[in-house]
Write a protein that holds these residues in place. Structure first.
Motif, short mmCIF file in Angstrom:
data_model
loop_
_atom_site.label_atom_id
_atom_site.label_comp_id
_atom_site.label_asym_id
_atom_site.label_seq_id
_atom_site.Cartn_x
_atom_site.Cartn_y
_atom_site.Cartn_z
N GLU A 67 58.62 18.12 53.77
CA GLU A 67 57.80 18.52 54.92
C GLU A 67 56.68 17.52 55.18
OE1 GLU A 67 57.33 23.11 55.86
OE2 GLU A 67 56.97 22.74 53.73
N THR A 68 56.19 16.88 54.13
CA THR A 68 55.07 15.94 54.28
C THR A 68 55.54 14.57 54.78
OG1 THR A 68 55.16 15.08 52.01
CG2 THR A 68 53.92 17.12 52.37
N ARG A 69 56.86 14.34 54.84
CA ARG A 69 57.38 13.03 55.22
C ARG A 69 58.05 13.03 56.59
NH1 ARG A 69 54.31 10.68 51.80
NH2 ARG A 69 55.01 8.91 53.04
N VAL A 70 57.92 14.13 57.32
CA VAL A 70 58.66 14.29 58.58
C VAL A 70 58.39 13.16 59.56
CG1 VAL A 70 58.78 15.71 60.67
CG2 VAL A 70 59.00 16.78 58.42
N ASP A 71 57.17 12.68 59.62
CA ASP A 71 56.79 11.69 60.63
C ASP A 71 56.78 10.26 60.10
OD1 ASP A 71 56.37 13.60 62.73
OD2 ASP A 71 54.50 14.17 61.75
N ASP A 72 57.42 10.00 58.95
CA ASP A 72 57.39 8.65 58.39
C ASP A 72 58.07 7.63 59.31
OD1 ASP A 72 56.00 9.39 56.16
OD2 ASP A 72 57.44 8.58 54.74
N ARG A 73 59.31 7.89 59.68
CA ARG A 73 60.09 7.00 60.53
C ARG A 73 60.04 5.54 60.06
NH1 ARG A 73 58.06 10.36 64.76
NH2 ARG A 73 56.63 8.81 65.61
N CYS A 74 60.20 5.35 58.75
CA CYS A 74 60.24 4.01 58.17
C CYS A 74 61.66 3.62 57.78
CB CYS A 74 59.36 3.93 56.92
SG CYS A 74 57.61 4.10 57.23
N ASN A 75 62.50 4.60 57.50
CA ASN A 75 63.81 4.33 56.91
C ASN A 75 64.74 5.49 57.27
OD1 ASN A 75 65.89 4.60 54.76
ND2 ASN A 75 64.92 2.78 53.93
N VAL A 76 65.81 5.22 58.00
CA VAL A 76 66.70 6.28 58.47
C VAL A 76 67.41 6.97 57.31
CG1 VAL A 76 68.70 6.78 59.94
CG2 VAL A 76 66.99 5.12 60.69
N PHE A 77 67.79 6.21 56.30
CA PHE A 77 68.40 6.78 55.11
C PHE A 77 67.47 7.83 54.50
CE2 PHE A 77 68.89 6.78 50.48
CZ PHE A 77 70.27 6.89 50.31
N ALA A 78 66.20 7.50 54.39
CA ALA A 78 65.22 8.43 53.84
C ALA A 78 65.11 9.67 54.71
CB ALA A 78 63.86 7.75 53.70
N ASP A 79 65.00 9.46 56.02
CA ASP A 79 64.81 10.59 56.93
C ASP A 79 65.97 11.58 56.87
OD1 ASP A 79 62.40 9.60 57.73
OD2 ASP A 79 63.10 8.76 59.63
N LEU A 80 67.18 11.08 56.74
CA LEU A 80 68.34 11.98 56.68
C LEU A 80 68.33 12.81 55.40
CD1 LEU A 80 71.17 9.73 58.15
CD2 LEU A 80 69.95 11.60 59.28
N HIS A 81 67.84 12.24 54.32
CA HIS A 81 67.76 13.01 53.07
C HIS A 81 66.61 14.02 53.11
CE1 HIS A 81 70.59 9.96 51.62
NE2 HIS A 81 70.94 10.87 50.73
N TYR A 82 65.52 13.65 53.80
CA TYR A 82 64.47 14.64 54.01
C TYR A 82 65.02 15.80 54.83
CZ TYR A 82 61.15 10.89 52.71
OH TYR A 82 60.46 9.89 52.06
N LEU A 83 65.81 15.48 55.85
CA LEU A 83 66.37 16.53 56.70
C LEU A 83 67.30 17.44 55.91
CD1 LEU A 83 66.80 17.84 59.46
CD2 LEU A 83 68.59 16.14 59.91
N ILE A 84 68.15 16.86 55.07
CA ILE A 84 69.02 17.68 54.22
C ILE A 84 68.19 18.65 53.39
CG2 ILE A 84 70.54 17.63 52.20
CD1 ILE A 84 71.76 15.05 53.31
N SER A 85 67.11 18.16 52.81
CA SER A 85 66.25 19.00 51.97
C SER A 85 65.62 20.13 52.78
CB SER A 85 65.16 18.15 51.32
OG SER A 85 65.72 17.12 50.52
N LEU A 86 65.19 19.82 53.98
CA LEU A 86 64.58 20.84 54.83
C LEU A 86 65.60 21.87 55.28
CD1 LEU A 86 62.33 18.47 56.97
CD2 LEU A 86 61.56 20.05 55.19
N GLU A 87 66.79 21.43 55.66
CA GLU A 87 67.83 22.36 56.10
C GLU A 87 68.27 23.26 54.95
OE1 GLU A 87 69.02 22.76 59.10
OE2 GLU A 87 68.72 20.91 60.25
N ALA A 88 68.58 22.65 53.81
CA ALA A 88 69.06 23.43 52.66
C ALA A 88 67.96 24.31 52.09
CB ALA A 88 69.60 22.49 51.58
N GLY A 89 66.70 23.87 52.24
CA GLY A 89 65.56 24.65 51.76
C GLY A 89 65.05 25.65 52.76
N ASP A 90 65.78 25.80 53.87
CA ASP A 90 65.46 26.82 54.89
C ASP A 90 64.05 26.63 55.46
OD1 ASP A 90 66.19 28.96 56.49
OD2 ASP A 90 65.38 30.45 55.12
N ARG A 91 63.68 25.38 55.73
CA ARG A 91 62.43 25.07 56.42
C ARG A 91 62.76 24.77 57.88
NH1 ARG A 91 60.89 25.83 51.57
NH2 ARG A 91 58.87 25.07 50.78
#
Length: 460
Positions: A303-327
């Protein structure tokens, strides 16, 4: 008396005091050593006008793909530029300063090209070699990694102090371009020459994973822990590789043990650590394993990295974590962030547009249970996913999700086609593929029976 690094190239240092910590910085960087930052800090304490030191720090920061470190890297560039203008810098040192500016301006590919051009005049410089390798890895440019290292490898004779590390980079590039047998030979030789070459060690692990040799992979990693126990966060990635070997062997308890005790030993929000953890939990859940509350920790950090937009690979893994974690709210913000990133006229922005956005939509559909939509979006992203960076093994999580979505959507033939393509890339059958190929075959047999007119009831 001019100072030189351990590859024979001149350094713009005011005296000999900073030479030892700088050489230690480069050696630690080559080995992914946790001591790299302290050696670099000592170098710059003793030589505050060392442009190459400041520029290297800036590139190290950008490789970490954290929004707050972009500001640090910008300050590093200003210090490096001012130092180079004030006390001077060699052409090689200025190239690193300029490469930092390239990346800060949104062009990491240009930065890598600039460093490669500099390597032609300084082929034995292992620092430049490793920097290029790292930037091209972030870009998913396996062919570029291989061309770069093979151009300079003839300059690494038996007496070159970084020969083992160069071979480790070559081994990884060979693996990522499908030359598995040669990659394994080079990687094993790298570790024999440099016992702390975690990158070479992990290149061999990649080969053993890609060719379906899980037991050999387990043995290789467990008997060579000394090659990575000195590492920074990279050691957690090597533990992740070991967990993949146990997963393929079906030893789920050991996978969970590695996750809790090693992979998430330090609960950081470093994107490399989040991606290790998230992709492993996804693999476990696809196998039907209940991972308990482990998603909650990853989701909270992501949740704290949502606005990073530095690395697409990173963002997709953050998204997986948020989706699977029901955020849900944070996941929606992440989707919007990826979409905004895709509008940027930068290298990463273009990657977000071609690969990141369709992949993000596919992941969102998958976690909402819309499996046909997930399959469609992820399939659209699939030809471009290599550009998000990482390795074949790391990006395989998206392959597995796409295949799982196809099977859950009843698309047996599409799932089989993906599995066959995956097998062609990997060069060896793993348990995941074997079981899903059988599942797809069962689905196709069932469909054939249902469509057999001879088995239909005839009206009286």
């Amino acid at each position: 008396m001019p100072q030189t690094d351990h590859f024979g190239y001149p350094l713009t240092l005011p005296g000999p005091a900073a030479l030892a910590p700088w050489r230690a910085t480069v050696s630690a960087f080559l080995a992914h050593g946790s001591s790299t930052p302290e050696h670099l800090a000592e170098t710059l304490r003793l030589a505050p006008d060392f442009a190459l030191g400041h520029a290297s720090h800036g590139l190290f920061c950008l490789l970490l793909a954290r929004r707050e470190l972009v500001t640090v890297a910008e300050a590093d560039w200003h210090r490096a530029k001012e130092a180079a203008d004030r006390v001077g810098a060699t052409a090689r040192e200025r190239a690193v300063v300029d490469a930092l500016r390239d990346w800060l301006d949104g062009a990491p590919r240009k930065a890598a090209d600039r460093l490669d051009q500099t390597l032609t005049a300084h082929p034995a410089d292992a620092l430049l070699m490793k920097l290029v390798h790292g930037i091209r890895f972030v870009l998913g440019d396996g062919g570029g990694m291989r061309r770069s290292i093979e151009t300079v490898l003839p300059s690494y004779g038996a007496d070159h102090p970084a020969l083992g590390y160069a071979l480790g980079c070559h081994a990884f590039a060979l693996e990522e371009t499908g030359d598995y047998a040669r990659a394994e030979r080079e990687g094993r030789r790298a570790v024999s020459l440099a016992g702390d070459d975690a990158w070479g060690l992990h290149a061999v692990a990649h080969v053993l994973d890609m060719t379906g040799r899980a037991e050999e992979g387990r043995a290789w990693l467990e008997t060579n822990t000394g090659a990575f126990d000195h590492c920074n966060n990279f050691r957690y990635h090597v533990w992740w590789h070991l967990a993949l070997m146990y997963l393929d062997k079906g030893e789920i308890d050991r996978v969970i043990e590695l996750y809790d005790n090693d992979i998430r030993a330090e609960r950081t929000d470093d994107y490399r650590d989040i991606s290790n953890a998230a992709s492993l939990l996804v693999r476990l859940e696809i196998e039907g394993v209940n991972v308990g509350g482990r998603w909650d920790e990853l989701a909270r950090l992501s949740e704290t990295r949502v606005d990073d937009r530095c690395n697409v690979f990173a963002d997709l893994h953050y998204l997986i974590s948020l989706e699977a974690g029901d955020r849900r709210r944070a996941a929606d913000r992440m989707l919007a962030s990826v979409s905004a990133h895709a509008e940027e006229d930068t290298d990463m922005g273009r990657i977000a547009g071609t690969a990141g956005e369709p992949a993000a939509l596919g992941l969102d559909a998958y976690y909402r249970g819309s499996y046909f939509s997930a399959f469609r979006h992820l399939s659209a992203a699939r030809p471009h996913l290599v550009t998000i960076g990482g390795s074949h093994a790391q990006r395989d999580v998206f392959e597995r999700i796409t295949i799982d979505a196809a099977l859950k959507a009843g698309l047996a033939q599409d799932a089989e086609d993906l599995l066959r393509a995956r097998l062609s890339l990997r060069g060896g059958l793993d348990r995941f593929a074997a079981e899903r190929l059988e599942q797809a075959a069962r689905m196709k047999r069932a469909a054939a029976i249902m469509q057999d007119k001879r088995l239909r009831a005839v009206p009286a």
